[in-house]
Design an enzyme around this catalytic site. Structure first.
Site, PDB file in Angstrom:
ATOM      1  N   ASP A 161      19.538  40.469  59.040  1.00  0.00           N
ATOM      2  CA  ASP A 161      21.708  39.731  58.904  1.00  0.00           C
ATOM      3  C   ASP A 161      22.045  38.329  59.510  1.00  0.00           C
ATOM      4  O   ASP A 161      20.728  37.942  60.307  1.00  0.00           O
ATOM      5  CB  ASP A 161      22.216  41.089  58.690  1.00  0.00           C
ATOM      6  CG  ASP A 161      22.963  40.541  57.567  1.00  0.00           C
ATOM      7  OD1 ASP A 161      24.028  39.810  57.419  1.00  0.00           O
ATOM      8  OD2 ASP A 161      23.312  41.948  56.726  1.00  0.00           O
ATOM      9  N   HIS A 176      20.649  35.064  59.047  1.00  0.00           N
ATOM     10  CA  HIS A 176      21.385  34.760  58.244  1.00  0.00           C
ATOM     11  C   HIS A 176      22.481  33.050  59.216  1.00  0.00           C
ATOM     12  O   HIS A 176      22.936  33.281  58.236  1.00  0.00           O
ATOM     13  CB  HIS A 176      22.020  35.813  57.693  1.00  0.00           C
ATOM     14  CG  HIS A 176      21.336  36.361  56.334  1.00  0.00           C
ATOM     15  ND1 HIS A 176      22.448  37.837  55.998  1.00  0.00           N
ATOM     16  CD2 HIS A 176      21.210  36.480  56.372  1.00  0.00           C
ATOM     17  CE1 HIS A 176      21.283  38.155  55.210  1.00  0.00           C
ATOM     18  NE2 HIS A 176      19.788  37.803  55.413  1.00  0.00           N
TER      19      HIS A 176
END
Length: 352
Positions: free
Chosen positions: A216, A239
């Protein structure tokens, strides 16, 4: 595969103790968890031994030592203050979580609360492993994180490894003044919701010279945070570095004075981004993207997708992003107001 060299973003918007200590204690005293009944075999629950050692260090001042070449299995250990000044944790060994089926309770492996001036230092090998692979398949489970720092001041954490968290690796909440340096965070790219750092309701936080691999955000900066700095961070896979999501819980979230400098993104889905929820009162303004250089494997290099209220005073300067395949990259602007100079691909869609 994307790779960015990112230089600047500026966002203005009790088992009993096995030993007896008769001295009052000084900041040079050492409280080794092995002296408080810890086994260090990675299989026996050493939670209470760590709590007992912390209690002594907190009361008298000094150093809590987690020794090298030992693994200590714990669940939901809480190191609470206030304590005597100059508390230090020497984190040379490893703390490990039990597998999911043996997890007892609690939202974090280590919870550190209400401390002023705490320092934590490892040798580059000490740290924590969350055995996240036993959790990641359970999409509806409330998965615990590894480190949570709450209501701390003047915190310094350096040279530790944090791996395989069931959820977020390091969270920082309601803290003022913290430096995290030479932190290694490592989880597989397909591990769900395993943010490297989650920062919220905090001020004056620095993450520097660290390597973050996760499934993430490498760093997520959430509501009511200001003066957040990331310098010399290598991010990826993951991310990217994100502000938000803002407006997810409270419609008037505020984040300001975020600076990201000299960071590298490799294999990330994004570089730097701001995320807000629809139908909220979050206003985005005074944002500078400067010095992005690298490649993009997708179709869109720059995406400024703003709400009907618009994003204002956006500046893009000295950016150079090219396609890995040689094709023309797209630039998207929706309700975005600002200026672009010396930027490739050319940004002609900004409104004045």
């Amino acid at each position: 595969m994307q790779r960015f060299n990112f230089f600047v973003i500026i966002l203005g918007f009790i088992s009993p103790c096995l030993c007896t200590r008769l001295n009052v204690g000084t900041e040079n005293d050492n409280y080794n968890v092995m002296d408080y009944g810890a086994n260090g075999d990675g299989k026996t629950d050493d939670s209470q031994a760590l709590v007992n050692a912390w209690s002594s260090a907190c009361k008298h001042g000094g150093t809590l030592t987690i020794p090298a070449e030992k693994s200590f299995m714990v669940t939901n250990v809480k190191f609470r203050g206030p304590c005597k000044p100059k508390i230090h944790i020497q984190f040379d060994g490893k703390i490990v979580a039990p597998p999911k089926e043996a997890w007892k309770s609690g939202d974090y492996l280590i919870y550190i609360d209400n401390l002023d001036g705490l320092t934590i230092d490892g040798n580059g090998k000490g740290g924590a492993d969350g055995d996240g692979s036993t959790w990641w398949h359970c999409k509806n489970c409330k998965r615990p994180g590894l480190f949570h720092f709450h209501s701390c001041k003047n915190l310094k954490v350096s040279n530790i490894m944090v791996t395989n968290s069931p959820s977020g690796h390091v969270s920082v909440n309601q803290c003022n003044g913290a430096t995290f340096s030479h932190i290694s965070i490592n989880s597989p790219p397909n591990s769900p919701n395993t943010d490297g750092f989650d920062i919220s309701f905090s001020n004056n936080i620095l993450v520097e010279d660290s390597n973050i691999k996760s499934g993430d955000d490498c760093i997520a900066i959430n509501g009511d945070s200001s003066f957040i700095n990331a310098t010399g961070v290598t991010c990826g896979p993951g991310h990217g570095i994100s502000v938000g999501s803002l407006g997810k819980v409270r419609p008037n979230d505020k984040v300001s004075d975020v600076h990201v400098r000299n960071c590298t993104f490799s294999g990330t889905s994004n570089g730097g981004r701001i995320k807000t929820k629809m139908d909220t009162d979050v206003v985005v303004s005074d944002v500078t993207f400067r010095g992005f250089t690298g490649t993009c494997s997708g179709d869109i290099a720059i995406n400024l997708d703003c709400s009907s209220d618009g994003c204002h005073n956006i500046l893009l300067d000295q950016n150079d992003i090219t396609s890995t395949s040689g094709k023309k990259l797209l630039v998207i602007c929706n309700n975005a107001y600002g200026t672009a100079t010396n930027t490739i691909p050319s940004v002609t869609c900004l409104l004045n």
